[in-house]
Scaffold this motif. Structure first.
Motif, PDB file in Angstrom:
ATOM      1  N   ALA A  40      12.931 109.362  -2.598  1.00 41.11           N
ATOM      2  CA  ALA A  40      13.382 110.615  -3.231  1.00 41.11           C
ATOM      3  C   ALA A  40      13.972 110.320  -4.601  1.00 41.11           C
ATOM      4  N   CYS A  47      11.282 109.501  -7.139  1.00 34.26           N
ATOM      5  CA  CYS A  47      10.481 110.683  -7.515  1.00 34.26           C
ATOM      6  C   CYS A  47      11.329 111.775  -8.165  1.00 34.26           C
ATOM      7  N   LEU A  49      13.637 113.615  -6.714  1.00 34.24           N
ATOM      8  CA  LEU A  49      13.736 114.753  -5.784  1.00 34.24           C
ATOM      9  C   LEU A  49      14.938 114.556  -4.874  1.00 34.24           C
ATOM     10  N   THR A  50      15.348 115.636  -4.187  1.00 32.08           N
ATOM     11  CA  THR A  50      16.309 115.455  -3.100  1.00 32.08           C
ATOM     12  C   THR A  50      15.518 114.995  -1.876  1.00 32.08           C
ATOM     13  N   ARG A  51      16.241 114.495  -0.872  1.00 28.42           N
ATOM     14  CA  ARG A  51      15.562 114.038   0.351  1.00 28.42           C
ATOM     15  C   ARG A  51      14.861 115.222   1.028  1.00 28.42           C
ATOM     16  N   ALA A  52      15.529 116.386   1.009  1.00 28.63           N
ATOM     17  CA  ALA A  52      14.943 117.567   1.647  1.00 28.63           C
ATOM     18  C   ALA A  52      13.636 117.957   0.940  1.00 28.63           C
ATOM     19  N   GLN A  53      13.637 117.902  -0.388  1.00 25.30           N
ATOM     20  CA  GLN A  53      12.409 118.246  -1.132  1.00 25.30           C
ATOM     21  C   GLN A  53      11.295 117.259  -0.805  1.00 25.30           C
ATOM     22  N   LEU A  54      11.670 115.979  -0.707  1.00 24.52           N
ATOM     23  CA  LEU A  54      10.672 114.935  -0.419  1.00 24.52           C
ATOM     24  C   LEU A  54      10.025 115.174   0.941  1.00 24.52           C
ATOM     25  N   ALA A  80       9.951 117.886   2.695  1.00 22.00           N
ATOM     26  CA  ALA A  80       9.312 119.197   2.878  1.00 22.00           C
ATOM     27  C   ALA A  80       7.813 119.136   2.575  1.00 22.00           C
ATOM     28  N   ARG A  81       7.398 118.167   1.721  1.00 22.79           N
ATOM     29  CA  ARG A  81       5.968 118.100   1.363  1.00 22.79           C
ATOM     30  C   ARG A  81       5.463 116.671   1.461  1.00 22.79           C
ATOM     31  N   ARG A  86       2.750 115.356  -0.863  1.00 24.89           N
ATOM     32  CA  ARG A  86       2.997 115.299  -2.308  1.00 24.89           C
ATOM     33  C   ARG A  86       2.450 113.980  -2.889  1.00 24.89           C
TER      34      ARG A  86
END
Ligand code: SAM
Length: 283
Positions: free
Chosen positions: A32, A35, A37-42, A44-45, A48
């Protein structure tokens, strides 16, 4: 095509085989970070796409994690008392136990501290104690002392990031010697690992965190004893001293404090796990 999913599976396995205590979390947080990103964003997809440059950086960091280096030194970031701090290999990674010391200090500093209330953070490291106190008590001034100039540079950047640099004076030097005036409260998380405990520390601590931030001599109490000896002349009358100690050091630290500060009221406080963690002296 490289995706989050295709990187994470083998990464977790690599860390697991290397004996990492939290392989999935470390791999996710590191990817994360790489990239942006937050861990949740990572998570979630998982499909990616990760660029080749990101994948190469991830893999280089993974090797460091597998060797035992703490994730916080890879990201250069740590959280303390709800605030974000920079850390480097010159600083200890702030520990949750130390939040207890900050909470106890906040109880002793009036909510609207009279302007002129002076605090000394001795062994400031990343500045987590000094900066948090300055953020939570906007009228105080803090002296942040550390023997390591490299650590003080990190502390100064943290103070700038949190908008309190003007209310913290950074002083390189030994214990209380650099203080220009008497203070109302001394807060210190000094090195307190005893020599016999050193070999039992995890590799991530022993080989990656600065030994000068951890080792406190034969019983771990060398610097604490010296600070207690210097403290009475560095404090305004009615001032307080708060010292973080090791779980096994309560009785010995209490005895030292009663000997060095005979006029003070001395007590121990326990951490959330019920272990002795804080020595508090009120003069
Ligand atoms: C356990 S770390 C604490 C860092 C930070 N306050 C924290 O709680 O995360 C101890 C710090 O004391 C500093 N230190 C060691 N010996 C010292 C001395 N004689 N005088 C001042 N600071 C010292 C180290 O450089 C290190 O940054």
């Amino acid at each position: 095509m490289i995706t989050v999913e295709s990187l994470l599976g083998p990464a977790v396995q690599q860390l697991e085989s290397a004996g990492s205590p939290i392989p999935a979390l470390d791999a996710q947080l590191w990817l994360a970070h790489v990239c942006g990103l937050t861990r949740a964003q990572l998570l979630a997809r998982p499909e990616r796409v990760v660029t080749p440059a990101q994948a190469a950086r991830f893999s280089a960091g993974l090797a460091r994690l597998a060797a035992g280096e703490p994730l916080r030194y890879l990201t250069g970031r740590a959280e303390f008392h709800g605030l974000a701090f920079r850390v480097s290999s010159a600083t200890l990674i702030p520990r949750p136990e130390t939040e207890h010391l900050v909470d106890a200090a906040l109880e002793l500093i009036p909510d609207v501290a009279p302007s002129g209330f002076l605090v000394a953070d001795i062994g400031a490291g990343s500045g987590c104690i000094a900066v948090t106190l300055a953020v939570k008590r906007p009228a105080i001034h803090v002296f942040a002392v550390d023997v390591s100039s490299a650590a003080l540079e990190v502390a100064e950047r943290n103070a700038e990031q949190h908008g309190v640099a003007k209310r913290i004076t950074f002083l390189p030097g030994h214990l209380l010697a650099p203080l220009p005036v008497q203070v109302d409260l001394i807060a210190a998380n000094l090195p307190y690992v005893a020599d016999r405990e050193w070999d039992d520390l995890p590799i991530s601590v022993r080989e990656y965190e600065p030994a000068g931030a951890l080792r406190g001599g034969t019983e771990g109490l060398d610097l604490i004893d010296e600070l207690l000896e210097q403290a009475p002349s560095a404090l305004h009358s009615g001032g307080s001293i708060l010292l973080e100690i090791g779980a096994a050091q309560g009785p010995a630290a209490l005895a030292l404090a009663q000997c060095r500060c005979p006029a003070g009221t001395v007590r121990l406080e326990q951490d959330y796990a019920g272990r002795d963690r804080l020595l508090i002296i009120q003069t």
